[in-house]
Structure formats: C-alpha cells, structure tokens
Scaffold this motif. Structure first.
Motif, PDB file in Angstrom:
ATOM      1  N   GLN A   1       0.870  -1.173   0.000  1.00 21.65           N
ATOM      2  CA  GLN A   1       0.000   0.000   0.000  1.00 21.65           C
ATOM      3  C   GLN A   1       0.912   1.231   0.000  1.00 21.65           C
ATOM      4  OE1 GLN A   1      -2.317   2.535  -0.572  1.00 21.65           O
ATOM      5  NE2 GLN A   1      -3.616   0.733  -0.144  1.00 21.65           N
ATOM      6  N   ASN A   2       0.710   2.126  -0.969  1.00 21.23           N
ATOM      7  CA  ASN A   2       1.607   3.264  -1.154  1.00 21.23           C
ATOM      8  C   ASN A   2       1.118   4.551  -0.514  1.00 21.23           C
ATOM      9  OD1 ASN A   2       3.373   1.692  -2.711  1.00 21.23           O
ATOM     10  ND2 ASN A   2       2.195   2.116  -4.584  1.00 21.23           N
ATOM     11  N   ASP A   3       0.020   4.491   0.234  1.00 23.87           N
ATOM     12  CA  ASP A   3      -0.553   5.720   0.789  1.00 23.87           C
ATOM     13  C   ASP A   3      -0.829   5.557   2.280  1.00 23.87           C
ATOM     14  OD1 ASP A   3      -1.479   8.318   0.762  1.00 23.87           O
ATOM     15  OD2 ASP A   3      -3.515   7.772   0.164  1.00 23.87           O
ATOM     16  N   VAL A   4       0.188   5.173   3.021  1.00 27.13           N
ATOM     17  CA  VAL A   4       0.052   4.929   4.461  1.00 27.13           C
ATOM     18  C   VAL A   4       0.550   6.151   5.227  1.00 27.13           C
ATOM     19  CG1 VAL A   4       0.762   3.489   6.398  1.00 27.13           C
ATOM     20  CG2 VAL A   4       0.342   2.463   4.145  1.00 27.13           C
ATOM     21  N   GLN A   5      -0.310   6.675   6.112  1.00 24.00           N
ATOM     22  CA  GLN A   5       0.066   7.804   6.954  1.00 24.00           C
ATOM     23  C   GLN A   5       0.756   7.294   8.219  1.00 24.00           C
ATOM     24  OE1 GLN A   5      -0.244  11.074   6.174  1.00 24.00           O
ATOM     25  NE2 GLN A   5      -1.114  10.475   4.189  1.00 24.00           N
ATOM     26  N   LEU A   6       2.023   7.721   8.398  1.00 27.94           N
ATOM     27  CA  LEU A   6       2.756   7.277   9.587  1.00 27.94           C
ATOM     28  C   LEU A   6       2.407   8.113  10.817  1.00 27.94           C
ATOM     29  CD1 LEU A   6       6.285   6.574   8.054  1.00 27.94           C
ATOM     30  CD2 LEU A   6       4.348   5.030   8.350  1.00 27.94           C
ATOM     31  N   GLN A   7       1.922   9.324  10.614  1.00 30.89           N
ATOM     32  CA  GLN A   7       1.532  10.189  11.718  1.00 30.89           C
ATOM     33  C   GLN A   7       0.015  10.308  11.751  1.00 30.89           C
ATOM     34  OE1 GLN A   7       3.670  11.431  13.937  1.00 30.89           O
ATOM     35  NE2 GLN A   7       5.440  10.562  12.830  1.00 30.89           N
ATOM     36  N   GLY A   8      -0.598   9.811  12.812  1.00 28.48           N
ATOM     37  CA  GLY A   8      -2.040   9.949  12.966  1.00 28.48           C
ATOM     38  C   GLY A   8      -2.855   8.997  12.131  1.00 28.48           C
ATOM     39  N   GLY A   9      -2.214   8.054  11.469  1.00 26.99           N
ATOM     40  CA  GLY A   9      -2.966   7.131  10.624  1.00 26.99           C
ATOM     41  C   GLY A   9      -2.965   5.713  11.134  1.00 26.99           C
ATOM     42  N   ALA A  10      -2.600   5.526  12.398  1.00 29.87           N
ATOM     43  CA  ALA A  10      -2.446   4.171  12.924  1.00 29.87           C
ATOM     44  C   ALA A  10      -3.760   3.400  12.960  1.00 29.87           C
ATOM     45  CB  ALA A  10      -1.823   4.224  14.318  1.00 29.87           C
ATOM     46  N   ASP A  11      -4.894   4.129  13.128  1.00 36.01           N
ATOM     47  CA  ASP A  11      -6.185   3.453  13.261  1.00 36.01           C
ATOM     48  C   ASP A  11      -6.918   3.316  11.926  1.00 36.01           C
ATOM     49  OD1 ASP A  11      -5.856   3.139  15.996  1.00 36.01           O
ATOM     50  OD2 ASP A  11      -6.730   5.104  16.435  1.00 36.01           O
ATOM     51  N   VAL A  12      -6.259   3.689  10.856  1.00 37.33           N
ATOM     52  CA  VAL A  12      -6.861   3.571   9.532  1.00 37.33           C
ATOM     53  C   VAL A  12      -6.583   2.184   8.962  1.00 37.33           C
ATOM     54  CG1 VAL A  12      -6.882   4.484   7.181  1.00 37.33           C
ATOM     55  CG2 VAL A  12      -6.579   6.042   9.120  1.00 37.33           C
ATOM     56  N   TRP A  13      -7.631   1.555   8.411  1.00 39.09           N
ATOM     57  CA  TRP A  13      -7.448   0.263   7.748  1.00 39.09           C
ATOM     58  C   TRP A  13      -7.148   0.519   6.276  1.00 39.09           C
ATOM     59  CZ3 TRP A  13      -6.880  -4.247  10.170  1.00 39.09           C
ATOM     60  CH2 TRP A  13      -7.372  -4.377  11.465  1.00 39.09           C
ATOM     61  N   TYR A  14      -5.947   0.152   5.869  1.00 38.98           N
ATOM     62  CA  TYR A  14      -5.518   0.362   4.493  1.00 38.98           C
ATOM     63  C   TYR A  14      -5.760  -0.905   3.676  1.00 38.98           C
ATOM     64  CZ  TYR A  14      -3.149   4.472   6.366  1.00 38.98           C
ATOM     65  OH  TYR A  14      -2.878   5.667   6.981  1.00 38.98           O
ATOM     66  N   PRO A  15      -6.415  -0.767   2.509  1.00 43.38           N
ATOM     67  CA  PRO A  15      -6.665  -1.966   1.694  1.00 43.38           C
ATOM     68  C   PRO A  15      -5.362  -2.560   1.165  1.00 43.38           C
ATOM     69  CG  PRO A  15      -7.250   0.019   0.477  1.00 43.38           C
ATOM     70  CD  PRO A  15      -6.954   0.455   1.882  1.00 43.38           C
TER      71      PRO A  15
END
Length: 527
Positions: free
Chosen positions: A419-433
């Motif tokens: 996955q090329n669009d992962v947020q390292l800051q504030g994105g920990a609770d996002v489920w990335y496909p």
C-alpha cells in the motif's frame, strides 16, 4: 441442563452453525471425548461409519456401528415392522445419546440406514483452555486440554438376502460416507484410487496376469575413445491387462565387458499423478539382463471391482526373452523390438481394509484444519519506504509477504502485499486496503486490509481467506484479525532523502488470528 460447548482456541473464537439431516432424535450433546491418535484428522478426512453384522429378524434390525474417526463401536436395535416407515434405532448403551439412527427396510431387497452422531476430539495438545457454558446458569470450567466438537451425518443402502432365518446384508461390511455439519459444513472428497482398481475384470484378470511390453529401444554406445563415452540405455512401456495401468520405464547404465550377465534394475513410473492423496500406488519393478536379452517384471496393483468391501492387493511376476533387431555403426548399436506379451504368475494376494482403496491418505493439517484449530499468518520481508525530507505528513509505502501457516499448503508461496498511501503520523487506526502482487490471485488470503503502528512497531491484519483442500466443491470463507509485534527494523537513508526501513530478509514470524468466523460457499468467490 443442556450443555453447549464454546471453544476458545489459541486466541481464536470459533463460530459455526450445524444443520442436522435427521430430524427425529437429532443429538445436541457431544459424546465422550475421544483422545485417540488422529481423531481430529480423521474427523475431517473420513467422517464415516462401518455397518457390521446387519440383520433383520422378526421385524427387528440389529447391527454394530463403528465410527471410523473415533474407532468407537455402538450396538443398535431398530423396529422395522411399520411398513415403508423410517424406524428410529435404540443404542445398546444409554450413554450413546449423541448418536441417532434410523432404518427403512424394503423386505427382502434392501434397507436404508441413516446416521447422525456428535463427538469430540481431544488429541491436540498443548492448547489454550476451553469453557463450558450452560443455558440455565453460567458455569466456567477451565481445562488444560483442547476439545473440538464434530457433528456428521450420512446414509447408505444395505443390500439384503434371506438365509432362512433372517434378512442379512450381502456385504461383509457396509460403509456410510458422512458429511460434516460442525465445526464446518463440508463433504470430504475421497481419493480416486490407483489406476483401474474398479475396472470390471480387474480381479478376474489378475488371476492369470499378463502385460504388454511396448516397443523396446536399447542403445549400446560403444564410444570412440574421446568424445563418446561408453554407455547403455533401455526404454519401453508396460501395460497391465487387468487394470489398464501403463508404466513408463527408462534406464541408463554403464557399458563394458563383464564375465556374467549383470542384472540391471530399471526405473519405472506409473501413469496418473495422485498428488499424495491416494493411499495405494501401483509399484513396478523391472530388471533387464543385457547379455541374454531377458527381461523380468514385478508389479503390485489393487482391485475392488467385485466388491468395494473386499479390496485386494495383488503382487505378480513375469519375464520373457526379447527378440531385438539391431543395427550397428562405428559408435553405437541400436536395437528395438515390437510389442510383446508377458505371461506371469501371482506371488501373493492380500486382503485390505474394507473400502480403503478410495480412502484419502491422512496428511498434515492443511488450509481448512489449520484455519479452525490454530490459524496464523507467516509474515516476512516487511518494508517501509518514505521520503524523509518531505515532512511528517508525507505518505509512506508499506509492503510485506504473508502466507497462511499450515503443514500442508496447496499455495506454498507468500503473497506480496503493498500500500503506497500509508500515513505514519495519525494514521495508525486507519485500515488500508491490501494490494496484491502483479498476477497474484490468492485464496489465502483472498482480500485483506491492515493497520501499521510505527510508534509501537505493530501490524494488524484483517483478512478473508478461502480453503478448498477438503471439499473443493464447497469452498470455506474464513475471516479473522491478527496483530503482531514486528521484528526490529533496520533503516537506510539515501542521498535523495528516500528512507527504507525493513526486517531482516531471512526473518519470518507468526501472527495468530483471533475472532475467526467462517461460512461455506457454493462457489469460489470472484477475485
């Protein structure tokens, strides 16, 4: 008090429904725990029963029922006096409440036997505790062993004949092939068996065994002392007339003078690729004597065309002298012969376990069993790539390999996830496909999403995966979530500001799957 079992396996909550076939007297309480070897494996592979000593006298049917998964024997008695009605059976032991059966008899012709049974297996250890939950009051009893509950049902027609006193089965043993309803709905696929085992005439033709040896090609490389090395080779096909089995034979061996006639063993491989599923494989041993041009074959094959309850293994031998036509040039002699028939004799005929020829060979836990008993992902090669100069809000690319952890994997390769669009800051609770690698159409996993927690160095995966190893006609769709602490990441930053952090390329680690649910599908899902 009705007792239901809730299984808590190694961080997995199991959810499944049962759909009993027999309505009358369908049991809901598993029988005594079976701690015998291979109980769990056999329950998935061969949920079935042997009927022995079946007889109807004065309207009462009596027989013994052997559960092949647990190796437990039950005595049953059924009143069949009601015409064309299905009569419930009574077990000989009052503790057999987990077993229900019925018999519908057509006088003098056949009897239809239906069976449903529940049992538990306790042969997997060590394990997490299991908990008993009661419907009237909550009682938690912690035990040190894991139990897995099974429910299966099936039916068969028993052919009858009258011996002057009673109607009895014409078979020494009758087989009921069952379908599982718990912990999952499936009907195990039985093996095809070795070539020609059920071909009409297999047993009869094996009494006086014959083979056809196809065109034999024999090459004697005499060599020229420099570029051509002296060698010999022979190749041919052997066809067994009793079962139609074809074995291809080929052998290279050294050439040179010898005071006697050396026996040269020849490698022979049989037709058909069983993939380790069949319990019995036909074996062919051939020996060639190049000085006298004689040939001998030893072969073992299997037949159950007369009665599947009476399978036999036949071993036989035969030989002949080959009439080879040869041509010679400066470096080799080439010989061949037309097809020739070999007449042999039987060395041994051995009775096998009833119906065993089509029994699948027990294998280590595959996709289905692993997913139910102890599901986990085998992970490797996690990498986080980002532009270190683009700021904290710049997305990162996260990739890793994952594979369902089994001992017998139909898909024995890892699936590449990225996955090329992962947020390292504030994105920990996002489920990335999950994006899978090019041209990858995986079943395990079928689809997934993940969370990456750089602050705690954890990776969570929510995945669907499909298993088809036991019943390919009815795929099982699993779902569950796993969370793992990643191995230490090593980071490298290039001159252009690109940072790559990754695990050791030789490092793999397991992530146990929790909250597993599953359901049986009618067909494979589209990717």
């Amino acid at each position: 008090m009705t007792r239901h079992i809730v299984l808590a396996f190694a961080a997995a909550t199991l959810v499944a429904n049962t759909s009993p076939i027999l309505a009358a007297g369908a049991p809901s309480t598993p029988s005594n725990t079976q701690a015998i070897a291979n109980c769990t494996t056999n329950s998935f592979a061969i949920p079935s029963w042997f009927i022995e000593d079946f007889a109807i006298k004065d309207g009462i049917a009596k027989f013994s029922l052997l559960n092949r998964a647990t190796n437990s024997i039950f005595g049953l008695s059924c009143n069949t006096k009601a015409s064309n009605a299905s009569s419930a059976c009574v077990a000989s032991r009052s503790t057999d409440a987990s077993l229900s059966a019925s018999v519908q008899a057509v006088k003098g012709v056949s009897a239809t036997v239906q069976v449903q049974q529940s049992w538990t297996c306790d042969d997997r250890n060590p394990a997490k505790p299991y908990v008993f939950l009661c419907t009237q009051s909550l009682i938690s009893t912690i035990h040190s062993r894991r139990m897995l509950a099974f429910t299966a049902s099936g039916s068969t027609s028993v052919p009858l004949s009258f011996d002057g006193a009673a109607y009895k089965s014409t078979n020494p043993v009758d087989l009921i092939k069952g379908s599982l309803h718990s912990p999952v709905e499936l009907t195990p696929a039985y093996a095809d068996g070795p070539t020609g085992h059920s071909l009409p005439g297999c047993v009869a033709g094996s009494k006086t065994p014959t083979w056809t040896i196809g065109t034999v090609i024999f090459i004697n490389e005499t060599g020229d002392g420099s570029s051509a090395i002296p060698s010999q080779s022979i190749q041919f096909q052997v066809t067994n007339h009793a079962n139609g089995h074809v074995a291809g034979c080929l052998m290279y061996f050294s050439a040179g003078p010898a005071p006697d006639d050396p026996a040269v063993p020849i490698n022979c491989g049989g037709s058909g690729s069983f993939g380790g599923k069949d319990r019995y494989s036909i074996t062919t041993e051939a020996v060639f004597y190049p000085r006298s041009w004689t040939f001998r074959i030893n072969q073992t094959w299997y037949c159950d065309d007369v009665d599947a309850a009476k399978p036999v293994a036949i071993s036989a031998t035969g030989g002949t002298t080959l009439a080879l036509n040869c041509t010679t040039d400066t470096t080799q002699t080439a010989c061949q012969t037309d097809a020739v028939t070999i007449h042999g004799k039987v060395i041994s005929e051995t009775s096998l376990t009833p119906y065993s020829i089509e029994d699948p060979l027990p294998t280590p836990d595959g996709c289905t069993v692993s997913s139910i008993v102890a599901p986990s992902w085998l992970l490797s090669n996690l990498e986080v790539d980002r532009n270190a100069t683009a700021g904290a809000d710049a997305p990162a690319a996260v990739s890793f390999n994952m594979k369902l952890n089994t001992k017998n994997n139909l898909f024995d390769y890892p699936v590449f996830v990225s996955q090329n669009d992962v947020q390292l800051q504030g994105g920990a609770d996002v489920w990335y496909p999950c994006n899978f690698g090019a041209n990858e159409l995986p079943l395990a996993p079928k689809s997934c999403s993940f969370q990456y927690h750089p602050d705690t160095n954890k990776l969570a995966i929510r995945a669907d995966w499909v298993c088809i190893d036991i019943d390919a006609a009815h795929p099982i769709l699993f779902n569950g979530i796993s969370t793992t602490t990643l191995p230490k990441l090593a980071c490298i930053t290039g001159r252009d500001g690109l940072s790559a952090c990754s695990t050791d390329e030789n490092k793999t680690w397991l992530s146990e799957v929790a909250d597993v649910t599953w359901k049986t599908l009618d067909a494979l899902p589209a990717h």
